[in-house]
Design a protein around this motif. Structure first.
Motif, PDB file in Angstrom:
ATOM      1  N   ALA A 135       0.831  -1.205   0.000  1.00 27.66           N
ATOM      2  CA  ALA A 135       0.000   0.000   0.000  1.00 27.66           C
ATOM      3  C   ALA A 135       0.868   1.259   0.000  1.00 27.66           C
ATOM      4  O   ALA A 135       0.602   2.219  -0.741  1.00 27.66           O
ATOM      5  N   LYS A 136       1.911   1.259   0.820  1.00 21.37           N
ATOM      6  CA  LYS A 136       2.800   2.420   0.895  1.00 21.37           C
ATOM      7  C   LYS A 136       3.525   2.642  -0.428  1.00 21.37           C
ATOM      8  O   LYS A 136       3.623   3.777  -0.920  1.00 21.37           O
ATOM      9  N   ALA A 137       4.033   1.571  -1.022  1.00 23.34           N
ATOM     10  CA  ALA A 137       4.765   1.692  -2.281  1.00 23.34           C
ATOM     11  C   ALA A 137       3.853   2.171  -3.407  1.00 23.34           C
ATOM     12  O   ALA A 137       4.227   3.032  -4.204  1.00 23.34           O
ATOM     13  N   PHE A 138       2.640   1.624  -3.465  1.00 26.96           N
ATOM     14  CA  PHE A 138       1.698   2.029  -4.512  1.00 26.96           C
ATOM     15  C   PHE A 138       1.328   3.501  -4.360  1.00 26.96           C
ATOM     16  O   PHE A 138       1.307   4.256  -5.339  1.00 26.96           O
ATOM     17  N   ALA A 139       1.044   3.912  -3.126  1.00 27.21           N
ATOM     18  CA  ALA A 139       0.681   5.314  -2.884  1.00 27.21           C
ATOM     19  C   ALA A 139       1.804   6.250  -3.306  1.00 27.21           C
ATOM     20  O   ALA A 139       1.567   7.307  -3.905  1.00 27.21           O
ATOM     21  N   GLY A 140       3.045   5.859  -3.003  1.00 25.66           N
ATOM     22  CA  GLY A 140       4.180   6.692  -3.372  1.00 25.66           C
ATOM     23  C   GLY A 140       4.353   6.811  -4.872  1.00 25.66           C
ATOM     24  O   GLY A 140       4.546   7.907  -5.406  1.00 25.66           O
ATOM     25  N   LEU A 141       4.259   5.687  -5.579  1.00 28.52           N
ATOM     26  CA  LEU A 141       4.430   5.703  -7.031  1.00 28.52           C
ATOM     27  C   LEU A 141       3.305   6.462  -7.723  1.00 28.52           C
ATOM     28  O   LEU A 141       3.522   7.133  -8.736  1.00 28.52           O
ATOM     29  N   ALA A 142       2.091   6.349  -7.180  1.00 28.48           N
ATOM     30  CA  ALA A 142       0.935   7.011  -7.792  1.00 28.48           C
ATOM     31  C   ALA A 142       0.821   8.478  -7.385  1.00 28.48           C
ATOM     32  O   ALA A 142      -0.027   9.202  -7.912  1.00 28.48           O
ATOM     33  N   GLY A 143       1.665   8.916  -6.440  1.00 25.84           N
ATOM     34  CA  GLY A 143       1.608  10.304  -5.992  1.00 25.84           C
ATOM     35  C   GLY A 143       0.408  10.610  -5.117  1.00 25.84           C
ATOM     36  O   GLY A 143      -0.016  11.768  -5.015  1.00 25.84           O
ATOM     37  N   MET A 144      -0.145   9.575  -4.471  1.00 29.20           N
ATOM     38  CA  MET A 144      -1.306   9.787  -3.607  1.00 29.20           C
ATOM     39  C   MET A 144      -0.926  10.611  -2.378  1.00 29.20           C
ATOM     40  O   MET A 144       0.167  10.484  -1.842  1.00 29.20           O
ATOM     41  N   GLU A 145      -1.864  11.443  -1.945  1.00 31.21           N
ATOM     42  CA  GLU A 145      -1.672  12.213  -0.721  1.00 31.21           C
ATOM     43  C   GLU A 145      -2.237  11.480   0.489  1.00 31.21           C
ATOM     44  O   GLU A 145      -1.867  11.757   1.627  1.00 31.21           O
ATOM     45  N   GLY A 146      -3.142  10.553   0.245  1.00 30.12           N
ATOM     46  CA  GLY A 146      -3.754   9.801   1.326  1.00 30.12           C
ATOM     47  C   GLY A 146      -4.978   9.065   0.840  1.00 30.12           C
ATOM     48  O   GLY A 146      -5.176   8.877  -0.363  1.00 30.12           O
ATOM     49  N   VAL A 147      -5.818   8.652   1.782  1.00 26.42           N
ATOM     50  CA  VAL A 147      -7.051   7.928   1.478  1.00 26.42           C
ATOM     51  C   VAL A 147      -8.200   8.591   2.225  1.00 26.42           C
ATOM     52  O   VAL A 147      -8.047   9.011   3.379  1.00 26.42           O
ATOM     53  N   GLU A 148      -9.331   8.709   1.563  1.00 24.05           N
ATOM     54  CA  GLU A 148     -10.542   9.191   2.221  1.00 24.05           C
ATOM     55  C   GLU A 148     -11.332   7.969   2.685  1.00 24.05           C
ATOM     56  O   GLU A 148     -12.094   7.378   1.914  1.00 24.05           O
ATOM     57  N   PRO A 149     -11.143   7.527   3.943  1.00 16.93           N
ATOM     58  CA  PRO A 149     -11.786   6.291   4.404  1.00 16.93           C
ATOM     59  C   PRO A 149     -13.299   6.432   4.486  1.00 16.93           C
ATOM     60  O   PRO A 149     -13.823   7.453   4.932  1.00 16.93           O
ATOM     61  N   GLN A 150     -13.999   5.390   4.040  1.00 20.12           N
ATOM     62  CA  GLN A 150     -15.460   5.369   4.098  1.00 20.12           C
ATOM     63  C   GLN A 150     -15.973   4.435   5.186  1.00 20.12           C
ATOM     64  O   GLN A 150     -17.126   4.513   5.581  1.00 20.12           O
ATOM     65  N   GLY A 151     -15.099   3.539   5.635  1.00 22.86           N
ATOM     66  CA  GLY A 151     -15.518   2.634   6.700  1.00 22.86           C
ATOM     67  C   GLY A 151     -14.678   1.376   6.724  1.00 22.86           C
ATOM     68  O   GLY A 151     -13.920   1.080   5.799  1.00 22.86           O
ATOM     69  N   GLU A 152     -14.816   0.634   7.813  1.00 24.69           N
ATOM     70  CA  GLU A 152     -14.115  -0.637   7.982  1.00 24.69           C
ATOM     71  C   GLU A 152     -15.104  -1.756   7.682  1.00 24.69           C
ATOM     72  O   GLU A 152     -16.121  -1.901   8.357  1.00 24.69           O
ATOM     73  N   ILE A 153     -14.840  -2.542   6.639  1.00 22.97           N
ATOM     74  CA  ILE A 153     -15.788  -3.583   6.255  1.00 22.97           C
ATOM     75  C   ILE A 153     -15.419  -4.933   6.850  1.00 22.97           C
ATOM     76  O   ILE A 153     -16.157  -5.907   6.702  1.00 22.97           O
ATOM     77  N   SER A 154     -14.261  -4.987   7.498  1.00 23.59           N
ATOM     78  CA  SER A 154     -13.791  -6.170   8.206  1.00 23.59           C
ATOM     79  C   SER A 154     -12.672  -5.674   9.108  1.00 23.59           C
ATOM     80  O   SER A 154     -12.085  -4.622   8.821  1.00 23.59           O
ATOM     81  N   PRO A 155     -12.364  -6.347  10.212  1.00 19.71           N
ATOM     82  CA  PRO A 155     -11.287  -5.865  11.080  1.00 19.71           C
ATOM     83  C   PRO A 155      -9.995  -5.586  10.311  1.00 19.71           C
ATOM     84  O   PRO A 155      -9.475  -6.455   9.607  1.00 19.71           O
TER      85      PRO A 155
END
Length: 443
Positions: free
Chosen positions: A373-393
């Motif tokens: 997740a960290k590597a993908f976010a870095g390569l894609a230039g993501m600033e973060g995630v807008e969480p909508q909820g936890e669908i499983s622990p």
């Protein structure tokens, strides 16, 4: 059948654009010559030819480009300057690209004349001199190489085709009798709609456009496609790449495919994938880590080909290292940690390449494991995630914020979290959420 025709003034240029297109999933052929072998047009999706005209006299360069275009596009090109239209001659789907040197060496103006004379009269040449991936940008009409004006770069000392000025518009105007327009970076930053309007309104057959980064290139590509104007791409590769991706983008059978990226080597990950294969809908590609690290571009092509042949009809396409039992990393050492990071970056790069390629439009990406997740976010230039909820622990559903995948649905989970049924349940939950969203939109 060829969808993209690239005409370059040397072989390395043709091959470079071909490599970019291949990484986006186009089957590609680069010719050493200015013609194609028998059957190549029907066998490949992108064909690149070399007129070897950079050092030639202007009129000779123009003639070579024109003749090469006519040979590749067929005898229809002879009729286009009359009353026959592109659509009537069955070539409506072909993207024509004139590949130019990234430092504007050669006979750019004359070669633009040659390519425009081989297509219908109402076509324009959209010139995007920038190549951000190689440190070339165009601002105020001036081309900079790693921040240095073109006339002060190494191109000025080229023994065969030296470049003595930096403004692309001026260079082209001195080499052609056609009228040349210019779209500024300020206009590009107003959005694709502005670019589309300027291109439609311009009375010039050659339009030069500023760009400082890949976001600008994509904006220009979207604007050109939205404009409805028929045009030839004239650039060092990036503009052609983004235009081809837009022009020939697919959306899968239902447009709602998910990309699963499982980079964990844990037994839990394997059990969850095994259960999904037995009880769900997934086309799984087992990544060979050693091969991925050794030849990432080739692995990208293999994945694209595999999903093209085996992924039709599947809602979930998965790339995973979970079955790479031969590769072990001693992550408690400094060298081991770096190796683990390299693997995560390589897998994330493979995933980002799939998201950006043309053949399948992914609605959601599932990233298993914090490193992935960290590597993908870095390569894609993501600033973060807008969480909508936890669908499983420890499994969070949300939207990517910023970067190249902004707004894309994203699902993250720790690699060792859950039992063998967890992944299947998570995807079922996501599918239910999507169905509810569609019903709300339609209602």
């Amino acid at each position: 059948m060829a969808e993209v025709l690239v005409i370059a003034d040397d072989f390395t240029g043709a091959n470079d654009t071909g490599a970019l297109l291949r990484q986006r999933g186009f089957s590609t052929f680069s010719s050493f010559r200015d013609e194609l072998p028998d059957g190549a047009w029907n066998r490949y999706e992108a064909v690149c030819i070399n007129t070897d005209s950079r050092s030639e006299e202007g009129q000779e360069a123009k003639a070579r480009v024109y003749q090469a275009a006519v040979r590749c596009l067929g005898e229809a090109a002879h009729k286009w300057n009359g009353e026959t239209t592109l659509e009537q001659d069955g070539k409506t789907g072909v993207l024509v690209s004139k590949r130019i040197d990234s430092t504007l060496r050669g006979n750019i103006g004359k070669e633009i004349e040659g390519i425009l004379e081989a297509v219908p009269r109402d076509w324009k040449a959209v010139v995007v001199p920038a190549g951000p991936r190689a440190g070339r940008i165009c601002v105020g009409g001036y081309v900079l190489v790693e921040g240095i004006p073109l006339e002060k770069s190494g191109a000025a000392r080229d023994p065969r085709t030296p470049v003595t000025e930096s403004r692309a518009v001026d260079i082209i105007r001195k080499q052609t009798e056609r009228q040349v327009d210019w779209i500024s970076l300020e206009e590009v930053h107003r959005g694709a709609g502005e670019v589309a309007g300027r291109l439609r309104d311009s009375e010039c057959s050659v339009v030069v456009v500023d760009a400082a980064d890949m976001d600008d290139i994509r904006t220009i590509a979207r604007g050109c496609v939205e404009s409805g104007v028929a045009y030839v791409c004239v650039d060092p590769g990036d503009f052609t790449l983004e235009t081809a991706s837009l022009r020939f983008a697919g959306s899968g059978e239902d447009g709602r495919k998910n990309l699963l990226v499982v980079g964990s080597l844990s037994e839990t990950s394997r059990e969850q994938l095994d259960f999904l294969k037995e009880n769900g809908d997934v086309c799984l590609y087992p990544v060979d880590i050693e091969r991925l690290l050794r030849e990432p571009a080739e692995e990208m092509c293999r994945v694209n080909r595999y999903f093209r042949e085996e992924g039709a009809g599947h809602e979930n396409l998965c790339i995973t290292t979970a079955y790479s039992k031969r590769f072990h990393v001693a992550s408690d050492s400094g060298e081991g940690r770096r190796t683990a990071e390299l693997i995560a970056e390589a897998v994330a790069g493979l995933a980002l390449g799939l998201v950006k390629q043309r053949e399948t439009k992914f609605e959601l990406i599932y990233l298993s494991g914090g490193d992935i997740a960290k590597a993908f976010a870095g390569l894609a230039g993501m600033e973060g995630v807008e969480p909508q909820g936890e669908i499983s622990p420890l499994a969070v559903y949300g939207y990517a914020a910023g970067g190249e995948v902004s707004g894309m649905k994203i699902l993250t989970k720790g690699g060792m979290i859950g039992d063998r049924e967890t992944l299947h349940k998570m995807l079922s939950c996501v599918k239910m959420i999507n169905q509810i969203s569609v019903q709300e939109e339609e209602g």
